[in-house]
Design an enzyme around this catalytic site. Sequence first.
Site, PDB file in Angstrom:
ATOM      1  N   ASP A 277      -8.763  10.054   1.530  1.00  0.00           N
ATOM      2  CA  ASP A 277      -7.648   9.683   2.414  1.00  0.00           C
ATOM      3  C   ASP A 277      -7.698  10.537   3.684  1.00  0.00           C
ATOM      4  O   ASP A 277      -6.869  11.414   3.893  1.00  0.00           O
ATOM      5  CB  ASP A 277      -6.333   9.892   1.644  1.00  0.00           C
ATOM      6  CG  ASP A 277      -5.103   9.490   2.446  1.00  0.00           C
ATOM      7  OD1 ASP A 277      -5.245   8.745   3.431  1.00  0.00           O
ATOM      8  OD2 ASP A 277      -3.992   9.951   2.087  1.00  0.00           O
TER       9      ASP A 277
HETATM   10  C1  SPV Z   1       0.319   7.236   1.650  1.00  0.00           C
HETATM   11  O1  SPV Z   1       0.800   6.540   0.740  1.00  0.00           O
HETATM   12  O2  SPV Z   1      -0.855   7.145   2.016  1.00  0.00           O
HETATM   13  C2  SPV Z   1       1.158   8.193   2.373  1.00  0.00           C
HETATM   14  C3  SPV Z   1       2.279   8.823   1.676  1.00  0.00           C
HETATM   15  O3  SPV Z   1       0.854   8.500   3.501  1.00  0.00           O
HETATM   16  S1  SPV Z   1       1.674  10.336   1.061  1.00  0.00           S
HETATM   17  O4  SPV Z   1       0.527  10.056   0.195  1.00  0.00           O
HETATM   18  O5  SPV Z   1       2.767  10.950   0.305  1.00  0.00           O
HETATM   19  O6  SPV Z   1       1.296  11.178   2.180  1.00  0.00           O
HETATM   20 MG    MG Z   2      -1.059   7.884   4.055  1.00  0.00          MG
END
Ligand code: SPV
Ligand code: MG
Length: 303
Positions: A75
Amino acid sequence: MSREIVSKFISADRRGATLRNLLAEKRCLRFLEAHNPISAILAENASQTVGGQKREYDGFWSSSLTDSTARGKPDIEVLDIKDRLGNVNDIFEVTRKPLIMDGDTGGKPEHFAYDVRSLERLGVSAVIIEDKTGLKKNSLFGNDVFQQQESIEDFCNKIHIGKQAQISTDFMIIARIESLILDAGIDDALTRADAYVGAGADGVMIHSRKESPDEIFEFAKRFRQQHPTVPLVCVPTSYSSISFEALEAEGFNVVIYANHMLRSAYMAMKTVADSILFSGRTLEVEPSCLSIKEILELIPGTK
Ligand code: SPV
Ligand code: MG
């Protein structure tokens, strides 16, 4: 005679406008993460009656975390916008509800302008962009990894460019504040909220990685004194014991359950994969799986 075509499908414009309409109708909305069409169909059809009241999800959250994870990638904004849009398009082919896009940092302001129009064209209702800069890491790491907040001026500029770029008045750009994630404090979060709303943001998301909701409740209370009607969004992943009703009572307008469909599916799949190896047969995993009858009936038109 009405020229309206009644269909189980929905036009991009109409879907896009749904979020603003729902915000005008209801005090608080529930959005559930969907990372592919089947998870979106389940989210769209989920329904529970509690105390005589019917509960449903109002729409979908396209999460950078689960979109990336589902593709085996980290991510860190590594997925191309085209991959993310393709996934949303697949979801839109088989659903009607509105979608809020996790836009990560929004990227370069000049690129963000194009992305806003692409999202709008597809029928996405809102994009949430976070005020981080450099290589983005997931917020739930907090300061365990190097993450940097964007300057207020530069982030306001990005919001402004995005607002200038959009075509209709329905599309929403929501500013996500990472001050609590990065231990910069509530005063910093409120200063930023003020500036971002001033720059044209249609709403504010305040994120936190604490187990207690105290800091987001304090933020909400002070934010509401300045901005009584600006939509306020939260993501109760870490403070998971707090109910939807409690968040609604504190003034939140959108509650996003950001990753639970992928986390639950992955856990079940891992158990099943291990169990088939261990048992040398599939009998033991049947209770963890949809029956063949259920899967054949899940998608209309399969028969
Ligand atoms: C996501 O769902 O990718 C978000 C929320 O950005 S968090 O993972 O809590 O950052
Ligand atoms: Mg996110």
